[in-house]
Design an enzyme around this catalytic site. Sequence first.
Site, PDB file in Angstrom:
ATOM      1  N   ALA A   1       0.857  -1.181   0.000  1.00  0.00           N
ATOM      2  CA  ALA A   1       0.000   0.000   0.000  1.00  0.00           C
ATOM      3  C   ALA A   1       0.898   1.238   0.000  1.00  0.00           C
ATOM      4  CB  ALA A   1      -0.893  -0.017   1.232  1.00  0.00           C
TER       5      ALA A   1
ATOM      6  N   GLY B   1       0.692  -5.160   0.789  1.00  0.00           N
ATOM      7  CA  GLY B   1      -0.430  -5.249  -0.143  1.00  0.00           C
ATOM      8  C   GLY B   1      -0.034  -5.852  -1.482  1.00  0.00           C
TER       9      GLY B   1
ATOM     10  N   GLU C   1      -0.268  -9.482  -0.952  1.00  0.00           N
ATOM     11  CA  GLU C   1      -1.700  -9.788  -0.786  1.00  0.00           C
ATOM     12  C   GLU C   1      -2.436  -9.725  -2.125  1.00  0.00           C
ATOM     13  OE1 GLU C   1      -1.790  -6.705   2.276  1.00  0.00           O
ATOM     14  OE2 GLU C   1      -2.655  -8.170   3.646  1.00  0.00           O
TER      15      GLU C   1
ATOM     16  N   GLU D   1       4.326  -5.175   7.320  1.00  0.00           N
ATOM     17  CA  GLU D   1       3.495  -4.093   7.864  1.00  0.00           C
ATOM     18  C   GLU D   1       3.793  -3.740   9.314  1.00  0.00           C
ATOM     19  OE1 GLU D   1       2.346  -6.476   5.848  1.00  0.00           O
ATOM     20  OE2 GLU D   1       0.725  -5.738   4.581  1.00  0.00           O
TER      21      GLU D   1
HETATM   22  N1  CAA Z   1       4.615   3.345  -0.464  1.00  0.00           N
HETATM   23  C1  CAA Z   1       5.021   4.504  -0.975  1.00  0.00           C
HETATM   24  N2  CAA Z   1       6.214   4.673  -1.587  1.00  0.00           N
HETATM   25  C2  CAA Z   1       7.016   3.595  -1.673  1.00  0.00           C
HETATM   26  C3  CAA Z   1       6.654   2.347  -1.162  1.00  0.00           C
HETATM   27  C4  CAA Z   1       5.372   2.234  -0.535  1.00  0.00           C
HETATM   28  N3  CAA Z   1       4.919   1.054  -0.046  1.00  0.00           N
HETATM   29  N4  CAA Z   1       7.661   1.476  -1.382  1.00  0.00           N
HETATM   30  C5  CAA Z   1       8.616   2.158  -2.022  1.00  0.00           C
HETATM   31  N5  CAA Z   1       8.237   3.438  -2.206  1.00  0.00           N
HETATM   32  C6  CAA Z   1       8.994   4.528  -2.837  1.00  0.00           C
HETATM   33  C7  CAA Z   1      10.125   5.007  -1.965  1.00  0.00           C
HETATM   34  O1  CAA Z   1       9.630   5.921  -1.017  1.00  0.00           O
HETATM   35  C8  CAA Z   1      11.052   5.617  -2.959  1.00  0.00           C
HETATM   36  O2  CAA Z   1      10.539   6.879  -3.330  1.00  0.00           O
HETATM   37  P1  CAA Z   1      11.521   8.188  -3.289  1.00  0.00           P
HETATM   38  O3  CAA Z   1      12.580   7.879  -4.305  1.00  0.00           O
HETATM   39  O4  CAA Z   1      10.608   9.294  -3.668  1.00  0.00           O
HETATM   40  O5  CAA Z   1      12.066   8.272  -1.921  1.00  0.00           O
HETATM   41  C9  CAA Z   1      10.886   4.723  -4.187  1.00  0.00           C
HETATM   42  O6  CAA Z   1       9.640   4.038  -4.002  1.00  0.00           O
HETATM   43  C10 CAA Z   1      11.975   3.649  -4.289  1.00  0.00           C
HETATM   44  O7  CAA Z   1      12.018   2.939  -3.068  1.00  0.00           O
HETATM   45  P2  CAA Z   1      13.375   2.761  -2.219  1.00  0.00           P
HETATM   46  O8  CAA Z   1      14.316   3.901  -2.454  1.00  0.00           O
HETATM   47  O9  CAA Z   1      12.990   2.470  -0.807  1.00  0.00           O
HETATM   48  O10 CAA Z   1      13.962   1.447  -2.937  1.00  0.00           O
HETATM   49  P3  CAA Z   1      14.939   0.360  -2.291  1.00  0.00           P
HETATM   50  O11 CAA Z   1      15.390  -0.499  -3.417  1.00  0.00           O
HETATM   51  O12 CAA Z   1      15.983   1.023  -1.446  1.00  0.00           O
HETATM   52  O13 CAA Z   1      14.017  -0.512  -1.277  1.00  0.00           O
HETATM   53  C11 CAA Z   1      12.029  -1.717  -0.628  1.00  0.00           C
HETATM   54  C12 CAA Z   1      12.967  -1.289  -1.774  1.00  0.00           C
HETATM   55  C13 CAA Z   1      12.752  -2.681   0.328  1.00  0.00           C
HETATM   56  C14 CAA Z   1      10.841  -2.428  -1.267  1.00  0.00           C
HETATM   57  C15 CAA Z   1      11.571  -0.468   0.146  1.00  0.00           C
HETATM   58  O14 CAA Z   1      11.092   0.498  -0.775  1.00  0.00           O
HETATM   59  C16 CAA Z   1      10.469  -0.709   1.139  1.00  0.00           C
HETATM   60  O15 CAA Z   1      10.721  -1.224   2.232  1.00  0.00           O
HETATM   61  N6  CAA Z   1       9.213  -0.319   0.825  1.00  0.00           N
HETATM   62  C17 CAA Z   1       8.070  -0.421   1.712  1.00  0.00           C
HETATM   63  C18 CAA Z   1       7.595  -1.889   1.859  1.00  0.00           C
HETATM   64  C19 CAA Z   1       6.446  -1.958   2.855  1.00  0.00           C
HETATM   65  O16 CAA Z   1       6.570  -1.635   4.015  1.00  0.00           O
HETATM   66  N7  CAA Z   1       5.258  -2.399   2.384  1.00  0.00           N
HETATM   67  C20 CAA Z   1       4.074  -2.535   3.176  1.00  0.00           C
HETATM   68  C21 CAA Z   1       3.200  -1.328   2.997  1.00  0.00           C
HETATM   69  S1  CAA Z   1       1.791  -1.336   4.104  1.00  0.00           S
HETATM   70  C22 CAA Z   1       0.624  -2.302   3.347  1.00  0.00           C
HETATM   71  O17 CAA Z   1       0.839  -2.849   2.296  1.00  0.00           O
HETATM   72  C23 CAA Z   1      -0.699  -2.428   4.085  1.00  0.00           C
HETATM   73  C24 CAA Z   1      -1.603  -3.474   3.542  1.00  0.00           C
HETATM   74  O18 CAA Z   1      -1.652  -4.573   4.024  1.00  0.00           O
HETATM   75  C25 CAA Z   1      -2.494  -3.185   2.419  1.00  0.00           C
END
Ligand code: CAA
Length: 261
Positions: A69, A112, A115, A135
């Site tokens: 998400a 998500g 999921e 999450e």
């Molecule tokens: N939401 C919004 N933006 C996101 C994102 C997310 N879930 N995941 C990545 N991005 C964005 C980053 O903020 C970044 O943007 P900027 O360049 O503007 O800063 C861009 O995408 C690239 O990401 P990274 O620089 O972080 O890339 P990386 O290769 O260093 O890391 C990653 C990759 C490990 C996937 C890391 O991006 C990450 O941990 N992302 C979040 C994963 C997460 O926590 N997901 C769960 C979300 S909650 C959810 O999903 C609830 C549900 O059940 C529905």
Amino acid sequence: GVDMSDYTTIKVSTDGRVGTITLNRPEALNALNLTLMGEVVAAMEAFDADTGIGAIVLTGSAKAFAAGADIKEMSAKSHADVVNEDMISHWDRLIGVRTPKVAAVSGYALGGGCELAMMCDLVVAAESAKFGQPETNLGIIPGLGGTQRLTRAVGKAVAMDLVLTDRMLSAEEAASYGLVSRVVPTDDLLTAAADVAAKIAAKSLPVVYAAKESVDRAFETTLREGLMFERRAFHACFAFEDRAEGMAAFVEKRKPEFKNR
Ligand code: CAA
């Protein structure tokens, strides 16, 4: 209906009887924001309404199927906001899509994203795929089936591990635990997923529905009820002209020409 060319967060294409939806927010690793959710649901429903489409491939980029998400969009929301908009519930419309959905996962399928892949009927993974439910790192829990579909797919031990820690499963691990059906070399992902979808799409549509609904029943009911549902669906297949065609083709040693597609 939404004009296909109006989509801003996905790309949509067709090849024969296979429809493909490609998540396309590369700047955010395909994070699932409200716009993307609306577009995926609309595109899925449009394919589902089109009897010229017999299977749907849902994919992302090489680096990310979807990183979850959209955290930036979620971060400002209050409890009342998420309750009032019943956040995430719109994705439930995918449950009503009867056309088989094949997730083609390369790179991150987190939160998500994992999921969403699990909402598809089967998952084809590239060797690069990584599945996780991180999450709890954000002070929330999975909200789109991560505690339910993942547990049914892989069992309690692995589901607890993913949901309570930020462990990611490799494609091979995900296959060995039953989360994905096939693992293919990363460069072959789209071809492999399209082949799977084309195989499904060549079959008789009402028979595919009966098969899919029967497998899905296994997750909704008791064994006895599920077996009865399957038996009646099996019997009902004998009413389809494609049943006669399928058996005649076997006896005559030729390929079936299914009409109800
Ligand atoms: N939401 C919004 N933006 C996101 C994102 C997310 N879930 N995941 C990545 N991005 C964005 C980053 O903020 C970044 O943007 P900027 O360049 O503007 O800063 C861009 O995408 C690239 O990401 P990274 O620089 O972080 O890339 P990386 O290769 O260093 O890391 C990653 C990759 C490990 C996937 C890391 O991006 C990450 O941990 N992302 C979040 C994963 C997460 O926590 N997901 C769960 C979300 S909650 C959810 O999903 C609830 C549900 O059940 C529905």
